[in-house]
Design an enzyme around this catalytic site. Structure first.
Site, PDB file in Angstrom:
ATOM      1  CG  ASP A  38       6.413   0.086  -2.196  1.00 61.99           C
ATOM      2  OD1 ASP A  38       6.257  -0.997  -2.773  1.00 61.99           O
ATOM      3  OD2 ASP A  38       7.470   0.405  -1.624  1.00 61.99           O
TER       4      ASP A  38
ATOM      5  CG  ASP B  14       0.370  -3.988  -6.428  1.00 63.43           C
ATOM      6  OD1 ASP B  14       1.352  -4.673  -6.789  1.00 63.43           O
ATOM      7  OD2 ASP B  14       0.382  -3.272  -5.426  1.00 63.43           O
TER       8      ASP B  14
ATOM      9  CG  HIS C 269       3.626  -1.846  -6.768  1.00 58.74           C
ATOM     10  ND1 HIS C 269       2.939  -2.191  -5.617  1.00 58.74           N
ATOM     11  CD2 HIS C 269       4.795  -1.267  -6.345  1.00 58.74           C
ATOM     12  CE1 HIS C 269       3.656  -1.853  -4.553  1.00 58.74           C
ATOM     13  NE2 HIS C 269       4.775  -1.289  -4.963  1.00 58.74           N
TER      14      HIS C 269
END
Length: 297
Positions: free
Chosen positions: A116, A243, A273
């Protein structure tokens, strides 16, 4: 703002003592595991989690003889929290992490693990300071420039974070996981934020992701891509299979970065994710095997 220490009492499976460094007047936090002389692995989390996310990964790396360092981004975890949304910028977060990793900790020969925002920030560091890094593991991340619009699922997430009267960080984390998180884990994700005034970074981060070609961070990210297109050190793309936010970035990274060529890039099955929650031990083994298979040059 600084979250009181008592908020972090009794964290499940995360008994590492916090360490701190002063960076530009902010106290940034990190934890370590493994031998101090081991090859360093910098573990960077994203929105809206913190280093607690890596609690299943760190023991695997330590067992492999690696020095695992999990940092809290400014505004998250035990790190100080700039109180205004306007205090946060893409460039500012890159500089805060650069100063922690290089000026304060003096890290080199690094393996980056970025997920991320940990990848958005980490890939900028790799591109801008390539001599500090030996390898990269990109895990459910990317480096948007704003030249391609983000997926609809991400735009919906951004709108929720922008407009929700109240934000539940633990609910946001749970929504990115395939496994059901127990109450004590959900509480650990809420711990850094005693009340909404502490959560400016959570509110800020989605709007810092470039989603138009003239975004403030677009040109710096394009420059980073140009440098990554010449990166020939080992570059592993270790994405999960569930994801929808970052999945489309995996082939782009594999096709663009020379260091990704010829590697067997794992797909971590059954993980969302936040693959560190769903498959942390598996991710740890992937990282450890990658480091072993590709000695530093």
């Amino acid at each position: 703002m600084r979250t009181p220490d008592e908020r972090f009492a009794g964290l499940p499976d995360f008994g590492y003592p916090p360490r701190y460094a002063d960076v530009g007047g902010l106290r940034l936090a990190y934890v370590e595991s493994g031998p101090p002389e081991g090859e360093p692995v910098l573990l960077l989390h994203g929105e809206p989690s913190w280093s607690f996310l890596y609690r299943k990964v760190m023991p695997v790396l330590a067992e492999a003889g690696l020095r695992a360092i999990a940092a809290d981004l400014a505004g998250f975890g035990r790190s100080d929290k700039p109180a205004e949304i306007s205090d946060h910028s893409f460039a500012g977060h890159v500089e805060w992490m650069r100063a922690l990793a290089f000026d304060q900790l003096g890290l080199s020969g690094l393996t980056l693990v970025g997920q991320d925002w940990g990848g958005l920030i980490g890939l900028r560091l790799v591109a801008e300071h390539p001599d500090r890094f030996a390898r990269v593991v990109a895990a459910n991340t990317g480096l948007p420039t704003g030249d391609v619009q983000m997926p609809d699922v991400w735009l919906r997430f951004r709108d929720v974070v922008r407009t929700a009267p109240e934000l539940s960080v633990s609910r946001l984390v749970q929504s990115g996981c395939q496994t059901k998180l127990p109450p004590e884990v959900l509480a650990a994700y809420e711990a850094p934020f005693p009340d909404p005034s502490y959560a400016a970074a959570v509110r800020a981060m989605p709007d810092l992701v470039p989603n138009a070609p003239d975004d403030p961070a677009s040109e710096a990210n394009r420059a980073a891509w140009r440098r990554l297109a010449a990166w020939d050190k080992p570059f592993l793309v270790a994405f999960s299979d569930r994801d929808p936010i970052t999945g489309s970035m995996a082939p782009v990274l594999k096709d663009t970065v020379p260091g990704a060529a010829g590697l067997e890039h794992p797909v971590i099955d059954g993980a969302g994710h936040f693959l560190q929650e769903d498959a942390g031990e598996r991710l740890g083994a992937v990282i450890a095997d990658f480091v072993r298979a590709h000695p530093a040059r």
